[in-house]
Design an enzyme around this catalytic site. Structure first.
Site, PDB file in Angstrom:
ATOM      1  N   CYS A 114       0.801  -1.222   0.000  1.00 37.67           N
ATOM      2  CA  CYS A 114       0.000   0.000   0.000  1.00 37.67           C
ATOM      3  C   CYS A 114       0.834   1.272   0.000  1.00 37.67           C
ATOM      4  O   CYS A 114       0.334   2.343  -0.362  1.00 37.67           O
ATOM      5  CB  CYS A 114      -0.938  -0.016   1.200  1.00 37.67           C
ATOM      6  SG  CYS A 114      -1.894  -1.545   1.321  1.00 37.67           S
ATOM      7  N   HIS A 252      -3.695   6.576   0.756  1.00 36.64           N
ATOM      8  CA  HIS A 252      -4.004   5.229   0.275  1.00 36.64           C
ATOM      9  C   HIS A 252      -5.470   4.927   0.538  1.00 36.64           C
ATOM     10  O   HIS A 252      -5.976   5.125   1.651  1.00 36.64           O
ATOM     11  CB  HIS A 252      -3.114   4.208   0.983  1.00 36.64           C
ATOM     12  CG  HIS A 252      -3.583   2.799   0.821  1.00 36.64           C
ATOM     13  ND1 HIS A 252      -3.742   2.212  -0.410  1.00 36.64           N
ATOM     14  CD2 HIS A 252      -3.965   1.874   1.750  1.00 36.64           C
ATOM     15  CE1 HIS A 252      -4.198   0.978  -0.241  1.00 36.64           C
ATOM     16  NE2 HIS A 252      -4.339   0.754   1.048  1.00 36.64           N
ATOM     17  N   ASN A 282     -10.145  -1.116  -3.022  1.00 36.47           N
ATOM     18  CA  ASN A 282      -8.771  -0.913  -2.571  1.00 36.47           C
ATOM     19  C   ASN A 282      -7.853  -1.677  -3.521  1.00 36.47           C
ATOM     20  O   ASN A 282      -7.812  -2.904  -3.500  1.00 36.47           O
ATOM     21  CB  ASN A 282      -8.628  -1.429  -1.137  1.00 36.47           C
ATOM     22  CG  ASN A 282      -7.204  -1.338  -0.596  1.00 36.47           C
ATOM     23  OD1 ASN A 282      -6.245  -1.185  -1.341  1.00 36.47           O
ATOM     24  ND2 ASN A 282      -7.071  -1.455   0.708  1.00 36.47           N
TER      25      ASN A 282
END
Length: 324
Positions: A114, A252, A282
């Site tokens: 991430c 993120h 995501n």
């Protein structure tokens, strides 16, 4: 020598998994509950025969076409992935060949999640500053769906597959500023695929350790503890005193609950906080470039954009872009 973000494109697989489809598999949930909990309505899932290199090539070709870039101009390929085609060879080498990038170009993978886009910008800036390369193709590509067990409703609601391609060069639309990076490997077990590496190769029995495991509460607690300091450090590294001096923040895109909590904790106004995950989920290392691409039309000369990546590792990274 200064380094700049010159162009961004991204690719999403054709197959879409909606909340309505997930709820059919997990009737104890509702469409509204999923949307409210994670802020995601749908996510794109790679086909069975579609892998990291395929998506990386698709994103890169979009970058070349949309920005009239000749592959012969690329002198380094950086590919961020935690789901490579093979243990070896390096996926970046496969992509170099398929894109027709010169054999004189360097190419390497780096296994980061991430925070990967920020780390990639740091590596690219270093290559430019050292005079090693002038046109770096930075790719993020993940097929996390292939890491997730079919019965894992939590992770299936969150993660989507995607790839991005960015050009970092000696000129561009935003200058890459200073970095704040950090690592805490003591939390490695909280987001992990245990089997498959040399330490544990017991594959084939479809055990839970063959798939992604995430300790959601531990990851949330880590994020809430680490990100405020990350933002503060990033501001200081770039000569900024407070969040009020920053035009845009791009975090993120973990999930909407976490992001809204972080935004309020750090003291960022909602109108300065950019999000784009509702229709793609995501996408791990691709979240930051997707948001930047989707909101690029909002940026004007002089704008300051703070990027923050955080997660698996544990790892975190921040940077400030200044629009030229």
């Amino acid at each position: 020598m200064a380094a700049f973000l010159k162009a961004i494109s991204y690719y999403l697989p054709e197959t879409i998994l909606t909340n309505e489809e997930l709820v059919k598999e997990f009737p104890e949930w509702t469409v509204e509950k999923v949307a409210k909990k994670v802020g995601i309505s749908q996510r794109h899932i790679a086909a069975k025969d579609e892998f990291v290199s395929d998506m990386a090539v698709s994103a890169s070709k979009k970058l070349f076409t949309e920005n009239k870039i000749d592959p012969s101009e690329i002198d380094f390929v950086l590919l961020c992935t935690q789901s490579p085609d093979y243990f070896l060879p390096t996926t970046a080498c496969l992509v170099q060949d398929r894109l027709g990038i010169p054999k004189t170009a360097g190419a390497l993978d780096f296994n980061q999640g991430c925070s990967g886009y920020v780390y990639g910008l740091a590596l690219a800036k270093g290559l430019v500053a050292a005079g090693i390369a002038q046109n770096i193709l930075l790719i993020t590509s993940e097929v996390y769906s292939k890491h997730i067990q079919a019965s894992d409703k939590g992770n299936r609601t969150i993660f989507g597959d995607a790839a991005s391609a960015s050009l970092i060069s000696t000129d561009g639309f935003a200058e890459i500023g200073e970095f704040e990076l950090g690592t805490d490997g003591s939390g490695y077990e909280d987001l992990i695929v245990k089997n498959g590496g040399m330490k544990s190769t017991k594959l084939g029995d479809d055990s839970a350790e063959d798939y992604l495991y995430m300790n959601g509460s531990a990851v949330f607690n880590f994020t809430i503890a680490a990100v405020p300091g990350l933002i503060d450090g990033t501001l200081k590294k770039n000569g900024e005193e407070s969040v009020s001096g920053i035009d845009w923040f791009v975090f993120h895109q973990a999930n909407s609950f976490m992001l809204n909590h972080l935004r309020k904790k750090v003291g960022i106004e909602k109108e300065n906080f950019l999000m784009h995950m509702q229709n793609c989920g995501n996408t791990v290392s691709s979240t930051l470039p997707i948001v930047l691409k989707e909101h690029k039309h909002s940026f004007k000369s002089g704008d300051k954009i703070v990027l923050a990546g955080f997660g698996v590792g544990y790892s975190w990274g921040g940077n400030m872009l200044t629009v030229v």
